[in-house]
Design a protein around this motif. Structure first.
Motif, mmCIF file in Angstrom:
data_model
loop_
_atom_site.group_PDB
_atom_site.id
_atom_site.type_symbol
_atom_site.label_atom_id
_atom_site.label_comp_id
_atom_site.label_asym_id
_atom_site.label_seq_id
_atom_site.Cartn_x
_atom_site.Cartn_y
_atom_site.Cartn_z
ATOM 1 N N ALA A 118 -25.246 -78.908 -25.455
ATOM 2 C CA ALA A 118 -26.409 -78.083 -26.316
ATOM 3 C C ALA A 118 -27.045 -76.702 -25.161
ATOM 4 C CB ALA A 118 -27.375 -78.732 -26.544
ATOM 5 N N ALA A 119 -26.730 -77.413 -23.747
ATOM 6 C CA ALA A 119 -27.355 -76.318 -22.656
ATOM 7 C C ALA A 119 -27.070 -75.138 -23.133
ATOM 8 C CB ALA A 119 -27.748 -76.827 -21.243
ATOM 9 N N ARG A 120 -25.502 -75.337 -22.847
ATOM 10 C CA ARG A 120 -24.632 -74.263 -22.519
ATOM 11 C C ARG A 120 -24.297 -73.149 -23.974
ATOM 12 N NH1 ARG A 120 -19.440 -73.342 -23.793
ATOM 13 N NH2 ARG A 120 -18.509 -75.252 -25.173
ATOM 14 N N LEU A 121 -24.939 -73.450 -24.575
ATOM 15 C CA LEU A 121 -24.998 -73.123 -26.264
ATOM 16 C C LEU A 121 -25.253 -71.559 -25.989
ATOM 17 C CD1 LEU A 121 -24.555 -75.591 -28.648
ATOM 18 C CD2 LEU A 121 -22.314 -74.693 -28.123
ATOM 19 N N ARG A 122 -24.678 -70.822 -26.792
ATOM 20 C CA ARG A 122 -25.221 -69.297 -27.403
ATOM 21 C C ARG A 122 -25.162 -69.196 -29.000
ATOM 22 N NH1 ARG A 122 -26.970 -71.001 -23.816
ATOM 23 N NH2 ARG A 122 -26.973 -70.154 -21.326
ATOM 24 N N LEU A 123 -26.128 -68.020 -29.144
ATOM 25 C CA LEU A 123 -25.547 -67.569 -30.727
ATOM 26 C C LEU A 123 -23.968 -67.333 -30.884
ATOM 27 C CD1 LEU A 123 -28.577 -65.742 -31.814
ATOM 28 C CD2 LEU A 123 -28.335 -68.212 -32.123
ATOM 29 N N GLY A 124 -23.293 -67.629 -31.750
ATOM 30 C CA GLY A 124 -22.425 -66.890 -32.662
ATOM 31 C C GLY A 124 -21.065 -67.882 -31.734
ATOM 32 N N MET A 125 -21.236 -68.720 -31.222
ATOM 33 C CA MET A 125 -20.112 -69.796 -30.044
ATOM 34 C C MET A 125 -19.578 -70.661 -31.138
ATOM 35 S SD MET A 125 -21.956 -70.317 -26.221
ATOM 36 C CE MET A 125 -20.234 -71.670 -25.745
ATOM 37 N N ALA A 126 -19.029 -71.107 -31.409
ATOM 38 C CA ALA A 126 -17.900 -71.916 -31.898
ATOM 39 C C ALA A 126 -17.994 -73.492 -30.059
ATOM 40 C CB ALA A 126 -16.733 -71.701 -31.897
ATOM 41 N N THR A 127 -18.499 -74.405 -31.310
ATOM 42 C CA THR A 127 -18.709 -75.575 -31.015
ATOM 43 C C THR A 127 -18.019 -76.775 -32.091
ATOM 44 O OG1 THR A 127 -19.684 -77.345 -29.241
ATOM 45 C CG2 THR A 127 -20.893 -76.211 -31.473
ATOM 46 N N VAL A 128 -17.957 -77.942 -31.105
ATOM 47 C CA VAL A 128 -17.354 -78.958 -32.473
ATOM 48 C C VAL A 128 -18.316 -79.760 -32.229
ATOM 49 C CG1 VAL A 128 -15.205 -78.821 -31.995
ATOM 50 C CG2 VAL A 128 -16.404 -80.281 -29.910
ATOM 51 N N LEU A 129 -18.523 -80.763 -33.710
ATOM 52 C CA LEU A 129 -20.062 -81.727 -34.012
ATOM 53 C C LEU A 129 -19.066 -83.052 -34.728
ATOM 54 C CD1 LEU A 129 -22.943 -80.356 -35.965
ATOM 55 C CD2 LEU A 129 -22.804 -81.494 -33.687
#
Ligand code: ZN
Length: 163
Positions: A87-98
């Protein structure tokens, strides 16, 4: 599954949207290799590759319905930050996995970051887009029995893996 002789096709592609390049199989060096009718391709590409020969080059533009589907606003969800490992490294438009309730992994795009929640978009990144594929068929052969059983291609020569 139909009983006709099914084919494995290898092809290079350049994918673009409205003249903007998105990705290309040339970036990876290897052509894509798929079993036609195996469900590994978006519907419009599956259709466009039917009846081709090795050496064919063509371009096809697919409506979203024939590609990754329409964009669904309802697939944007608000998720508490604690569910994100990063969560701390996420920025708008970034992809991540849940992690999903079923135990799988879902790729999402970050749309909004609040103090305790993050809005994520579960749409495919190419949903709602009309996509142009420039295709070059490099090889074509009949599927092997193992490929038909597995429902996927085993590489250009049919021996990419055994399982
Ligand atoms: Zn297999």
């Amino acid at each position: 599954m139909n009983t006709e002789a099914r084919q494995v096709v290898a092809f290079h592609y350049r994918l673009s949207e409205g003249g903007q390049p998105i990705e290309s199989s040339h970036d990876r060096g290897e052509p894509m290799c798929v079993l036609l009718g195996g469900g590994g391709l978006i519907p419009g590409l599956e259709k466009a590759l039917q009846g081709r020969s090795a050496g064919d080059s063509f371009e096809v533009t697919l409506a979203p319905e024939e590609a990754y589907g329409p964009y669904r606003p309802g697939l944007v969800q608000r998720v508490p930050k604690k569910y994100f490992a990063d969560a701390a490294r996420l920025r708008l438009g970034m992809a991540t996995v849940l992690r999903t309730r079923a135990g799988g992994m879902q790729r999402v795009i970050v749309r909004k970051i609040g103090s305790s929640v993050i809005d994520v978009d579960l749409n495919h990144p190419l949903a709602g887009k009309a996509l142009t594929f420039a295709i070059e068929v490099t090889a074509l052969r009949e599927a092997t029995a193992a490929e038909l059983e597995h429902g996927h291609a085993h590489g250009v020569d049919g021996h990419a893996h055994e399982h």
